[in-house]
Design a protein around this motif. Structure first.
Motif, short mmCIF file in Angstrom:
data_model
loop_
_atom_site.label_atom_id
_atom_site.label_comp_id
_atom_site.label_asym_id
_atom_site.label_seq_id
_atom_site.Cartn_x
_atom_site.Cartn_y
_atom_site.Cartn_z
N TYR A 1 9.23 10.15 -6.31
CA TYR A 1 8.09 9.88 -7.20
C TYR A 1 7.80 11.03 -8.16
O TYR A 1 7.43 10.81 -9.31
N TYR A 2 7.98 12.25 -7.71
CA TYR A 2 7.64 13.40 -8.56
C TYR A 2 8.87 14.02 -9.23
O TYR A 2 8.84 15.18 -9.62
N LEU B 1 12.29 5.90 -2.30
CA LEU B 1 11.49 5.67 -3.51
C LEU B 1 10.34 6.68 -3.57
O LEU B 1 10.04 7.25 -4.62
N ARG B 2 9.69 6.87 -2.41
CA ARG B 2 8.55 7.79 -2.39
C ARG B 2 9.00 9.23 -2.59
O ARG B 2 8.31 10.02 -3.23
N GLU C 1 -1.52 1.67 -13.00
CA GLU C 1 -0.36 2.42 -12.51
C GLU C 1 -0.75 3.31 -11.33
O GLU C 1 0.10 3.85 -10.64
N ILE D 1 0.54 16.25 -9.94
CA ILE D 1 -0.10 14.97 -9.66
C ILE D 1 0.27 14.04 -10.79
O ILE D 1 0.56 14.49 -11.91
N LYS D 2 0.31 12.75 -10.50
CA LYS D 2 0.67 11.76 -11.51
C LYS D 2 -0.50 10.81 -11.67
O LYS D 2 -1.04 10.34 -10.66
N ARG E 1 3.15 8.93 4.25
CA ARG E 1 3.24 7.70 5.05
C ARG E 1 4.58 7.00 4.84
O ARG E 1 5.10 6.94 3.73
N GLU F 1 0.80 -1.23 0.00
CA GLU F 1 0.00 0.00 0.00
C GLU F 1 0.84 1.28 0.00
O GLU F 1 0.32 2.37 -0.26
N ASN G 1 9.94 -1.79 -9.23
CA ASN G 1 10.83 -0.68 -8.91
C ASN G 1 10.15 0.38 -8.04
O ASN G 1 10.35 1.57 -8.22
N GLY G 2 9.33 -0.07 -7.14
CA GLY G 2 8.69 0.86 -6.20
C GLY G 2 7.43 1.50 -6.71
O GLY G 2 6.76 2.24 -5.99
N LEU H 1 3.41 1.70 -2.01
CA LEU H 1 4.04 1.86 -3.34
C LEU H 1 3.69 3.22 -3.91
O LEU H 1 2.62 3.77 -3.64
N ASN H 2 4.60 3.74 -4.73
CA ASN H 2 4.27 4.95 -5.48
C ASN H 2 3.12 4.64 -6.42
O ASN H 2 3.11 3.61 -7.08
N GLY H 3 2.17 5.57 -6.49
CA GLY H 3 1.01 5.33 -7.34
C GLY H 3 -0.22 4.95 -6.53
O GLY H 3 -1.32 4.91 -7.06
N VAL H 4 -0.02 4.67 -5.23
CA VAL H 4 -1.17 4.39 -4.36
C VAL H 4 -1.48 5.67 -3.57
O VAL H 4 -0.64 6.15 -2.82
N PHE H 5 -2.66 6.21 -3.80
CA PHE H 5 -3.05 7.46 -3.15
C PHE H 5 -4.24 7.21 -2.22
O PHE H 5 -5.11 6.39 -2.52
#
Lengths: 460, 282
Positions: B260-261, B256-257, A383, A275-276, B227, A245, A346-347, A247-251
């Protein structure tokens, strides 16, 4: 002869609107409003008024609309509702005033929400009607949180002649109306228009104020204020607690919507907050916030946007109109499905592992409990995932106010009729008391609390 | 609007600001942070408090111009100007006690938020060993401040242009290996530095506090973007931290987080630079 069907409201076509953030329903013209108002039977027993959490005199305002007395119509609404342009857009009318309309059942109910919206928008374009303000009482109240509950208390108390100061944590007032509900459902200039009207009545709004840190509730009572209202909402996002939960991409839906609405990430890089959004976006949940998130994802450029919900269509907690709009826009509903793991590379999120569900015996909420079907696991590639499964109480005030009674979920315990908390002179209402609910329920709580606070101040 | 009382350049791209915010200056503590927004289109930037002065109402911050917003602040916002939004104090304060002998390790711009912790620990009666590190001599700041607050101070530069050559983790390791009794360590700086420090102290079982600067929006517990995984549990840096037990933090996930951007940050910077160039041409 009554038209069986509601006067339709013009909307932006689905194919067009998924590419912009402009409002979806376009509002009634005066003629359309009058035509709809003519459908009202003016029932003497007024079921609609009883169905309205703030008790607007609905037949009376509709009668004014029918007579083209739009100014008088909005005055009637504003006697009971400080935020009509907001409520006309986001109230779940089908479960409230329109749900109990005498026409409902045989015909479509009167489109009360659309008429309310029409009146509020007419006022903005024509003449501003102010609520009468009683002479100054010399009493001062503090409102913590500038969301629907707090704004309502502010308006109601100011009308009764009290001096009102609202303390807001974020940099603008409006709470969930600003950070949560998207522009295409509730344009932000409309929220600000309603707040400006409160300011013109003399309500003072202080933003960037971290009550609980710079001052406690007790400091406010010991200082300038005779009474305090807490309306700090359900701001703490819940997560599923499944692997992957972070991971990047989980908002959280809060983050996804706050970036987009409050920080205007859809206008990045003109606005600084980015924002992605991936090609495939999955929103987990079935409420209004889930519908808002999935529809926002399309507007941010997602090619496909899915709703994953663990129960069936009948149990979707979202308003019917939101589900309808979402379907029109091509949101794909993956019902009776629950995520069990987020899979990364890869995260970054790559896919969501889900399991099929079936409905079993009814649970505490009276709805049939979803039960996983063994061996039915499958993956959805995506994604981006947005978790929209609800929020817990914002912790700042509960944590910083030692004598405040809380329930086992951390919400403030308040009398349902008066909003009175365990601290004399301190009232609370809205999502901080009930857990995540609707704008109008928070406003109803604010209205009841204002009645009680006014009585308390009169005796003080 | 919040007035900039003073602005000082500490080194290339490193600025110290004192912002007028009396209610925060009255109650803000070491370890806590504020969120600021420069203007109507700005993002919410979390910055750890470096100092508060209840007398003047000033809140001191140090920024390093690493992204568009910090660069814009450094270049465009001067003494006497105002910034639009300034909210705090947020997060939990550092737990200050008399632990005995403590080591405070700071790297780069992380040295700034470490300073109030050093002072508070010293005032609480601790013997404070400071280790501060910079890439090179020209990026150094707060040397005097640390020298006057620490019982011992070790300065490191990566290129050896001042103090000893190497990383802050080197003397930390030497101190622990020397057998000297260290009761607690603070480590504030880039995530990789905090990770290395935590790895060094772990076998010696010295409690190690780190301050996490994850990506966040509101800073008050609402977005959940910040988080971090601490001891296998998801925690919010904004309300549960920003300080955590460094031995429990999943730094790889944090890094990693934080990245992200990356692409969006470059895009934002490019747009800013293009706009500046356009301004120069006019």
């Amino acid at each position: 002869m009554i038209h069986a069907k509601q006067t339709p409201m013009r909307e932006q076509p689905a194919a067009e609107r998924v590419h912009n953030f402009n409002e979806v329903p376009l509002g009634y013209s005066p003629d359309e409003a009058v035509q709809e108002a003519e459908r009202c039977l003016q029932c003497p027993h007024e079921p609609c008024v009883k169905g309205c959490p703030v008790g607007i005199d609905i037949p009376k305002f509709i009668e004014h609309v029918k007579n083209r007395e739009f100014g008088q119509a909005i005055s009637v609404i504003k006697t009971d509702n400080s935020l009509p342009a907001v409520c006309g857009r986001v109230c779940p009318q089908e479960n409230q005033c329109q749900g109990v309309c005498t026409l409902a059942g045989r015909f479509e109910p009167v489109a009360i929400g659309r008429l309310e919206r029409f009146c509020a928008d007419w006022e903005a374009e024509n003449e501003t009607r102010y609520a009468n303000i009683e002479p100054d009482t010399g009493k001062r109240i503090a409102v913590i949180g500038a969301g629907p509950a707090g704004l309502t208390v502010a308006g109601e108390m100011r009308r009764r002649g009290h001096s009102v100061t609202i303390f807001e944590l974020l940099h603008v007032a409006g709470g969930v109306l600003m950070y949560g509900i998207p522009e295409f459902r509730l344009p932000k200039h409309i929220v600000q228009r309603e707040i400006s009207a409160l300011c013109e009545m003399g309500v003072e709004v202080k933003v960037n104020k971290v009550i609980g840190r710079t001052q406690t509730v007790q400091d406010l009572l010991d200082g300038d204020y005779d009474s305090v209202f807490i309306g700090t909402g359900a701001g703490l996002p819940r997560f599923l607690g499944v692997p992957g939960e972070s991971l990047n991409g989980v908002f959280s839906a809060n983050e996804f919507l706050t970036r987009t609405n409050l920080m205007k990430a859809y206008r990045f890089p003109e606005y600084d907050t980015p924002i992605k959004v991936g090609k495939r976006v999955v929103t987990v949940g079935g409420g209004n916030v889930a519908m808002d998130s999935s529809r926002t994802a399309l507007r941010l450029g997602a090619k496909e946007s899915f709703i994953v919900y663990r129960r069936s269509e009948d149990e979707l907690p979202a308003r019917g109109e939101e589900v309808h709009h979402a379907k029109e826009e091509g949101i794909q509903f993956q019902l009776l499905t629950n995520p069990i793991e987020f899979i990364g590379e890869n995260g970054n999120l790559r896919a969501i592992r889900c399991i099929k569900m079936e409905l079993g015996e009814p649970d505490d909420s009276g709805r049939r409990r979803p039960v996983p079907i063994e061996g039915s696991e499958f993956e959805i590639e995506a994604e981006t995932v947005v978790i929209a499964i609800g929020n817990g109480p914002h912790p700042l005030i509960p944590q910083s106010t030692p004598n405040l009674d809380l329930n086992r979920w951390g919400s403030i315990v308040a009398d349902p009729e008066t909003g009175l908390t365990s601290i004399p002179g301190v009232y609370a209402g809205g999502d901080i008391v009930t857990g995540a609910a609707t704008v109008i329920e928070a406003m109803g709580a604010g209205k009841r609390a204002a009645v009680a606070m006014h009585a308390f101040l009169a005796e003080k | 609007m919040y007035k900039i009382l003073t602005k000082r350049t500490l080194g290339p791209g490193i600025r110290e600001y004192v912002i007028e915010a009396p209610d925060i200056a009255r109650v803000g503590k070491a370890g806590q942070f504020i969120v600021l927004r420069l203007h109507e289109k700005g993002e919410r930037i979390p910055l750890t408090i470096v100092n508060v002065d209840p007398e003047t109402g000033g809140v001191t911050l140090v920024i390093q111009e690493v992204g568009k917003s910090t660069r814009e602040m450094g270049e465009q916002f001067h003494e006497g100007d105002s910034i639009l939004d300034f909210a705090g104090p947020l997060g939990e304060a550092t737990e200050i006690e008399n632990y005995g002998t403590v080591v405070c390790v700071g790297g780069g711009v992380g040295i700034a938020p470490l300073y109030p912790i050093v002072r508070a620990l010293k005032a609480a009666g601790n013997t404070v060993i400071g280790i501060i590190g910079y890439r090179s001599r020209d990026l150094m700041f707060y040397e005097e401040e640390f020298a006057s607050s620490c019982d011992e101070l070790i300065i490191m530069t990566n290129d050896g242009s001042y103090g000893k050559q190497g990383f802050v983790s080197d003397p930390l390791k030497q101190i622990l290996e020397s057998g000297r009794k260290i009761d607690r360590v603070w480590s504030i700086g880039p995530a990789i530095m905090m990770k290395v420090c935590a790895d060094i102290t772990r076998p010696f079982a010295v409690p190690t506090i780190v301050s996490l600067n994850s990506v966040m929006i509101d800073g008050t517990g609402m977005c959940g973007g910040c988080r971090v995984n601490v001891g296998g549990v998801a925690k919010f840096a904004c309300v549960d931290g920003p300080e955590f037990d460094g031995h429990q933090v999943d730094f790889d996930l944090l890094m990693l987080r934080q990245g992200y951007y990356h692409d969006e940050e470059s895009c934002s910077m490019d747009a800013y630079m293009a706009k500046q160039a356009e301004g120069v041409e006019k």
